[in-house]
Design a protein around this motif. Structure first.
Motif, PDB file in Angstrom:
ATOM      1  N   LYS A  64      44.500  40.138  47.665  1.00 11.63           N
ATOM      2  CA  LYS A  64      43.797  39.288  48.622  1.00 11.63           C
ATOM      3  C   LYS A  64      43.937  39.800  50.047  1.00 11.63           C
ATOM      4  CE  LYS A  64      44.120  34.973  46.009  1.00 11.63           C
ATOM      5  NZ  LYS A  64      44.770  33.643  45.916  1.00 11.63           N
ATOM      6  N   GLY A  65      42.802  39.846  50.741  1.00 12.22           N
ATOM      7  CA  GLY A  65      42.806  40.276  52.127  1.00 12.22           C
ATOM      8  C   GLY A  65      42.777  41.782  52.322  1.00 12.22           C
ATOM      9  N   ARG A  66      43.003  42.532  51.250  1.00 15.44           N
ATOM     10  CA  ARG A  66      43.019  43.991  51.371  1.00 15.44           C
ATOM     11  C   ARG A  66      41.961  44.665  50.498  1.00 15.44           C
ATOM     12  NH1 ARG A  66      47.395  46.869  49.751  1.00 15.44           N
ATOM     13  NH2 ARG A  66      47.883  45.375  48.075  1.00 15.44           N
ATOM     14  N   PHE A  67      41.716  44.092  49.328  1.00  9.54           N
ATOM     15  CA  PHE A  67      40.764  44.677  48.393  1.00  9.54           C
ATOM     16  C   PHE A  67      39.493  43.834  48.362  1.00  9.54           C
ATOM     17  CE2 PHE A  67      44.186  46.638  45.361  1.00  9.54           C
ATOM     18  CZ  PHE A  67      44.734  47.320  46.436  1.00  9.54           C
ATOM     19  N   THR A  68      38.366  44.507  48.111  1.00 12.86           N
ATOM     20  CA  THR A  68      37.093  43.822  47.956  1.00 12.86           C
ATOM     21  C   THR A  68      36.372  44.370  46.739  1.00 12.86           C
ATOM     22  OG1 THR A  68      36.888  43.527  50.354  1.00 12.86           O
ATOM     23  CG2 THR A  68      34.897  43.241  49.028  1.00 12.86           C
ATOM     24  N   ILE A  69      36.029  43.476  45.828  1.00 15.62           N
ATOM     25  CA  ILE A  69      35.261  43.862  44.659  1.00 15.62           C
ATOM     26  C   ILE A  69      33.798  43.528  44.915  1.00 15.62           C
ATOM     27  CG2 ILE A  69      35.654  41.652  43.481  1.00 15.62           C
ATOM     28  CD1 ILE A  69      35.716  43.220  40.832  1.00 15.62           C
ATOM     29  N   LEU A  80      35.502  48.821  43.836  1.00 17.15           N
ATOM     30  CA  LEU A  80      36.708  48.203  44.367  1.00 17.15           C
ATOM     31  C   LEU A  80      37.067  48.945  45.651  1.00 17.15           C
ATOM     32  CD1 LEU A  80      38.883  46.015  43.859  1.00 17.15           C
ATOM     33  CD2 LEU A  80      40.306  47.835  42.877  1.00 17.15           C
ATOM     34  N   GLN A  81      36.836  48.290  46.775  1.00 20.08           N
ATOM     35  CA  GLN A  81      37.213  48.838  48.064  1.00 20.08           C
ATOM     36  C   GLN A  81      38.646  48.410  48.357  1.00 20.08           C
ATOM     37  OE1 GLN A  81      35.465  50.846  50.342  1.00 20.08           O
ATOM     38  NE2 GLN A  81      37.447  50.917  51.408  1.00 20.08           N
ATOM     39  N   MET A  82      39.501  49.379  48.577  1.00 20.18           N
ATOM     40  CA  MET A  82      40.922  49.094  48.792  1.00 20.18           C
ATOM     41  C   MET A  82      41.316  49.576  50.183  1.00 20.18           C
ATOM     42  SD  MET A  82      42.458  50.153  45.063  1.00 20.18           S
ATOM     43  CE  MET A  82      42.031  51.886  45.263  1.00 20.18           C
ATOM     44  N   ASN A  83      41.717  48.651  51.021  1.00 16.27           N
ATOM     45  CA  ASN A  83      42.135  48.955  52.383  1.00 16.27           C
ATOM     46  C   ASN A  83      43.619  48.629  52.555  1.00 16.27           C
ATOM     47  OD1 ASN A  83      39.429  49.590  53.014  1.00 16.27           O
ATOM     48  ND2 ASN A  83      39.012  47.460  53.587  1.00 16.27           N
TER      49      ASN A  83
END
Length: 121
Positions: A64-69, A80-83
């Motif tokens: 949560k807050g870092r990854f975006t599916i 899956l964008q992982m920041n």
């Protein structure tokens, strides 16, 4: 033949970003949910993120807050964008198709081949 082909893993420093892709072939998955899981060495596979066929999303607390599916149904692909990556995110990441139910307990009939993500400190 149904296949999920993953790409986008690699080595990144802590704080960096990566985007994973999971491209499906053999049938359309536009009406199915898609999930991401990961498995670190010596640990059990764990849920990371889910996206429903209408685009609703659900994340593990660790993501949560870092990854975006996200998904592009026209391309039959989920991302899956992982920041803000951390060393503890190091694992093999897998995408999977889910027909129904919740992402953690439901069956997943198709899986990607897995892609290694390594985050150095």
């Amino acid at each position: 033949q149904v296949q999920l082909v993953q790409s986008g893993g690699g080595l990144v420093q802590a704080g960096g970003s990566l985007r994973l892709s999971c491209a499906a072939s053999g049938r359309t998955f536009s009406r199915d949910a898609m999930d991401w899981f990961r498995q670190a060495p010596g640990k059990e596979r764990e849920f990371v993120a889910a996206i429903g066929w209408l685009g609703s999303t659900y994340y593990a607390d660790s993501a949560k807050g870092r990854f975006t599916i996200s998904r592009d149904n026209a391309k039959n692909t989920v991302y899956l964008q992982m920041n803000s990556l951390k060393p503890e995110d190091t694992a093999v990441y897998y995408c999977a198709v889910r027909y129904s139910g919740d992402p953690i307990t439901s069956d997943h009939p198709y899986w990607g081949q897995g892609t290694q993500v390594t985050v150095s400190s």
